[in-house]
Enzyme design. Structure first.
Site, PDB file in Angstrom:
ATOM      1  N   SER A   1      60.400 -39.415  -5.619  1.00 31.86           N
ATOM      2  CA  SER A   1      61.111 -38.596  -4.743  1.00 31.86           C
ATOM      3  C   SER A   1      61.236 -37.164  -5.375  1.00 31.86           C
ATOM      4  O   SER A   1      60.456 -36.336  -5.603  1.00 31.86           O
ATOM      5  CB  SER A   1      62.530 -39.402  -4.803  1.00 31.86           C
ATOM      6  OG  SER A   1      63.346 -39.006  -3.994  1.00 31.86           O
TER       7      SER A   1
ATOM      8  N   ASP B   1      61.106 -44.167   5.712  1.00 33.40           N
ATOM      9  CA  ASP B   1      61.698 -43.099   4.723  1.00 33.40           C
ATOM     10  C   ASP B   1      61.746 -41.865   5.455  1.00 33.40           C
ATOM     11  O   ASP B   1      60.644 -41.381   6.138  1.00 33.40           O
ATOM     12  CB  ASP B   1      60.600 -42.836   3.758  1.00 33.40           C
ATOM     13  CG  ASP B   1      61.114 -42.068   2.545  1.00 33.40           C
ATOM     14  OD1 ASP B   1      62.160 -41.441   2.620  1.00 33.40           O
ATOM     15  OD2 ASP B   1      60.285 -41.911   1.360  1.00 33.40           O
TER      16      ASP B   1
ATOM     17  N   HIS C   1      62.257 -45.813   1.104  1.00 35.27           N
ATOM     18  CA  HIS C   1      62.366 -45.068   0.127  1.00 35.27           C
ATOM     19  C   HIS C   1      62.777 -45.812  -1.123  1.00 35.27           C
ATOM     20  O   HIS C   1      63.887 -46.451  -0.944  1.00 35.27           O
ATOM     21  CB  HIS C   1      63.351 -43.782   0.586  1.00 35.27           C
ATOM     22  CG  HIS C   1      63.285 -42.664  -0.525  1.00 35.27           C
ATOM     23  ND1 HIS C   1      62.281 -41.948  -0.681  1.00 35.27           N
ATOM     24  CD2 HIS C   1      64.177 -42.512  -1.740  1.00 35.27           C
ATOM     25  CE1 HIS C   1      62.614 -41.046  -1.774  1.00 35.27           C
ATOM     26  NE2 HIS C   1      63.524 -41.372  -2.372  1.00 35.27           N
TER      27      HIS C   1
END
Length: 305
Positions: A149, A244, A274
């Site tokens: 991320s 995501d 995610h």
């Protein structure tokens, strides 16, 4: 429109239930961090590695995981996710232990300064300081960078900084559902903006905290999709997830890297969301498969050459 399987949806619902409504009902950083600190956590027995030590990397806290394979093990510098605002060494301790054991590499997890108290460029500068420290502390070792991320943003920014500042040499980068573009303009941000754990409200709040100065939103060291020169970057492993909001950003980065002549091994997990890579222990077969593939890439790239 496809939907997650019931098993995946149950994990999304569980993750969402333990996550505050960032950017809407909850915006105060002290309150948010207190929320996370107070969350009940199931007892977990840490994966055993030969050595775990918190160290000072020229002023940047790091945690070093020694798998005990051999004295000159390669090094993976890991940057944790959390939108540049949340998470820390503890939140990613289990993942870093698994990474060290699976790859045989010494993992250096970076506790970079977080926004909003420390906006850009504090995080990438801390990560680069830790990279220099790792290269000096473990001389003549092959070094990879990795992150998830926001941490994947920092990992790929490290490859830009290392190229532009003359080192250290990075042999590969591993980017797990990277957070790369503050414009949040691609279709997946609308398609997956609600109901899949990470939301469009979260992302807006994260970027606002990290990049309060609008001019920084086109800085390639903050937003690598903002026209950065990607030539000369190391081979890349890139993971994206179908549900995501960041899916299309990751795929756009794959295309940009490829256009720049960078070898990319991209893996798209259409039924995932995610953060799924850290959930292999929750009985998610796709996460276990993706983790094995991701760790295998690093093991091969860092092995004898």
């Amino acid at each position: 429109m496809t939907r997650p399987t019931p098993e995946v949806q149950a994990l999304i619902d569980l993750a969402t239930a333990h996550f505050p409504p960032l950017g809407t009902e909850m915006t105060d950083i002290a309150e948010i961090r207190a929320f996370f600190a107070a969350r009940p956590r199931p007892p977990v027995t840490p994966l055993p590695v030969a050595g775990v030590a918190d160290q000072d990397a020229a002023g940047v806290p790091v945690r070093v995981y020694d798998p005990g394979v051999h004295e000159n093990a390669p090094v993976i510098l890991y940057c944790h996710g959390g939108g540049f605002v949340l998470c820390d060494l503890e939140s990613h301790d289990g993942f870093c232990r698994a990474l060290a054991l699976a790859t045989g590499a010494t993992v250096v997890s970076v506790d970079y300064r977080r926004a909003p108290e420390h906006p850009f460029p504090a995080a990438p500068e801390d990560a680069y300081t830790a990279l220099l420290w790792a290269a000096e502390t473990f001389p003549d070792r092959r070094i990879a960078v990795a992150g998830d991320s926001a941490g994947a943003n920092l990992a790929t920014v490290l490859t830009l900084l290392a190229r532009d500042r003359g080192g250290p040499r990075i042999v590969c980068q591993a980017l797990y559902y990277p957070m790369l573009d503050p414009t949040r303009s691609r279709p997946s941000h609308r398609e997956n903006g609600q109901g899949h754990f990470l939301t469009s409200d979260h992302l807006r709040w994260y970027w606002d905290a990290y990049l309060p100065e609008r001019a920084d939103r086109t800085d390639p060291y903050a937003a690598p999709l903002a026209g950065a020169d990607l030539s000369g970057l190391p081979p890349t492993h890139l993971v994206t997830a179908g549900f995501d909001p960041l899916r299309d950003d990751g795929q756009a980065y794959e295309a940009a890297l490829t256009a720049a002549g960078v070898p990319v091994e991209a893996h798209h997990y259409a039924g995932m969301f995610h953060g799924f890579l850290t959930m292999a222990a929750d009985g998610l077969p796709e996460a276990a498969e993706a983790r094995a593939t991701a760790f295998g890439f690093l093991r091969a790239a860092l092995g004898p050459h």
